[in-house]
Motif scaffolding. Structure first.
Motif, short mmCIF file in Angstrom:
data_model
loop_
_atom_site.label_atom_id
_atom_site.label_comp_id
_atom_site.label_asym_id
_atom_site.label_seq_id
_atom_site.Cartn_x
_atom_site.Cartn_y
_atom_site.Cartn_z
N VAL A 430 -16.39 -48.24 58.72
CA VAL A 430 -17.70 -48.02 58.08
C VAL A 430 -17.58 -46.97 56.99
O VAL A 430 -18.11 -47.13 55.88
N ALA A 431 -16.87 -45.88 57.29
CA ALA A 431 -16.70 -44.81 56.30
C ALA A 431 -15.93 -45.32 55.08
O ALA A 431 -16.29 -45.01 53.93
N TYR A 434 -18.15 -47.57 52.99
CA TYR A 434 -19.19 -46.80 52.32
C TYR A 434 -18.65 -46.10 51.08
O TYR A 434 -19.21 -46.22 49.98
N PHE A 435 -17.57 -45.36 51.23
CA PHE A 435 -17.05 -44.58 50.10
C PHE A 435 -16.41 -45.48 49.04
O PHE A 435 -16.56 -45.23 47.84
N GLY A 437 -17.28 -48.59 48.47
CA GLY A 437 -18.42 -49.26 47.82
C GLY A 437 -19.13 -48.35 46.84
O GLY A 437 -19.57 -48.78 45.77
N LYS A 438 -19.24 -47.09 47.19
CA LYS A 438 -19.87 -46.12 46.30
C LYS A 438 -19.12 -46.00 44.98
O LYS A 438 -19.73 -45.98 43.89
#
Length: 457
Positions: A430-431, A434-435, A437-438
């Motif tokens: 998940v981390a 998230y990063f 994708g950011k």
């Protein structure tokens, strides 16, 4: 209870989980590091600021991938002490040193220069910065080398003997450069390049389709495509040579991969089972679609070359058949699809369809690249499953059986740690998403300018 009552099987599943999760990160790190070397070299040579911006964008993705790779990789080496203690005690004279070399030679080198590469633009000159990028890329590849040294030694132990329960090294170079290493390392290194090139191409292609920074991503796509046009066929060639080596060094593994039960008689050929459903209990295939002469040609490059069948080996020394049979075919199939995508890309390029004006309309081409980015990761996993399951029932082939190398652990304890890894890696996933994708949503900074000293060279 079944499998949940078998601590050896649970430990194998735990190692498989941690390996499968971790391996997705260094495969990208290796190729992406080399891509950064290329674009920084182009920046220094041409002073085209586009290449500087390429470096800054892709180095951010490199950093996130590297960080998660470090965190996910640490448990792998610890498991040799926790779950595979007897194996570590027997082989530590050599195996432990090799893993130590990977940490001290490769990981520490990569970590030391990573800070300069990412944050040193205003602190060091252009030549020193480029040297740091070279060291990061070199260290990533060196890490892969030492890991393959360790794994290849497990496939074909060499350079020593076991005395009083301890592996004694007689010839250190022979142990390091075990028979399996040369082509296994090349095969894995090219796999890392393929993963990286298709990821770069996929990210670039999807942005082009959306009309985002088309000129920027078309440049990165073309660099990746040019390299992949060479790497994809080279991988097929090295894979073929590696397959012949496995046939020579680990004939039982080859027989399992091919679901080949009976050794062909002298003067006769061995057919290749394109598809089959192996039935190990009855030592046959429930059904099969054969290509005459195929297996003899693949393994021996002779129409009537002899290929040992599984029945030539004691049942207790045979690897599983169904899993490596299908994982191998999936890996090879993906490899040939990659070559087809490269031919397609070359065709589109030569016909002038990869210009900033025309490229956003190449929906199916860039979608194929996106699919093959996932396919490249899948091929790596299928290759490692084939390689490792095909080595069973041995930890060190012909030297130490898997059951003999396992620690005396209750199944409940191993099951608990396995569950813990599942949860921990789910959080890491998940981390990572998230990063990453950011960074992808933010995209490249097309206004970024290099420090004055770098701009002057």
């Amino acid at each position: 209870m079944g499998m949940f009552a078998d601590p050896v099987l649970l430990s194998r599943l735990q190692f498989a989980l941690t390996t499968a999760f971790h391996i997705t990160f260094p495969t990208l790190t290796i190729g992406l590091g080399l891509y950064l070397v290329v674009v920084e070299w182009l920046w220094l040579r041409t002073k085209d600021v586009t290449y500087y911006r390429q470096f800054r964008f892709w180095s951010g993705l490199f950093a996130v991938n590297f960080a998660v790779g470090v965190v996910s990789g640490i448990p792998l080496e610890f498991q040799f002490g926790t779950n595979w203690g007897p194996f570590s005690a027997t082989t530590g004279n050599f195996f432990g040193q090799v893993l130590g070399f990977e940490g001290t030679m490769a990981f520490m080198l990569e970590s030391a220069f990573l800070y300069i590469m990412l944050f040193g633009w205003k602190r060091v000159g252009p030549k020193m910065h480029f040297f740091a990028t070279l060291m990061v890329a070199f260290a990533a590849s060196l890490s892969a080398f030492w890991i393959l040294v360790a794994n290849s030694w497990m496939q074909t132990p060499a350079g020593g003997h076991i005395a009083n329960g301890i592996f004694v090294v007689d010839d250190y170079l022979a142990a390091v450069f075990s028979p399996d290493l040369p082509f296994a390392f090349l095969h894995m290194f090219l796999a890392c390049l393929e993963v990286s090139l298709f990821v770069i191409g996929a990210v670039s292609g999807l942005n082009i389709l959306r009309g985002r920074n088309v000129a920027f991503f078309l440049k990165s796509f073309k660099i990746a495509a040019l390299a992949a046009i060479i790497v994809a066929p080279a991988q097929a060639f090295i894979g073929d040579v590696n397959g012949q080596e496995i046939g020579r060094l680990q004939p039982a593994k080859t027989a399992a991969i091919e679901a080949h039960w009976d050794t062909n008689k002298p003067g006769q050929s061995a057919s290749w089972n394109m598809l089959a459903w192996p039935d190990p209990q009855n030592e046959r295939n429930a059904f099969q679609i054969e290509i005459p002469y195929g297996l003899s040609l693949l393994i021996t490059h002779s129409l009537t070359g002899t290929v040992p069948g599984l029945k030539d080996f004691p049942s207790q020394d045979r690897p599983p058949v169904v899993l490596p049979f299908y994982t191998f075919r999936l890996m090879v199939g993906i490899g040939f699809i990659m070559i087809a995508v490269m031919v397609w890309t070359l065709w589109e390029w030569r016909h002038g369809r990869l210009t900033p004006e025309a490229a956003p309309g190449r929906k199916w081409l860039f979608s194929a690249w996106a699919a093959m980015a996932g396919g490249a990761y899948l091929a790596v996993l299928m290759g490692w499953i084939t390689r490792e399951v095909g080595r069973q029932p041995w930890l060190a082939y012909g030297l130490i059986r898997t059951g003999e190398g396992h620690s005396n652990l209750p199944a409940a304890h191993v099951g608990l740690s396995l569950a813990g890894f599942v949860v921990a890696y789910a959080i890491l996933s998940v981390a990572f998403v998230y990063f990453m994708g950011k960074l992808l949503r933010k995209g490249p900074d097309l206004k970024a300018l290099p420090p004055a000293g770098h701009a002057r060279g």
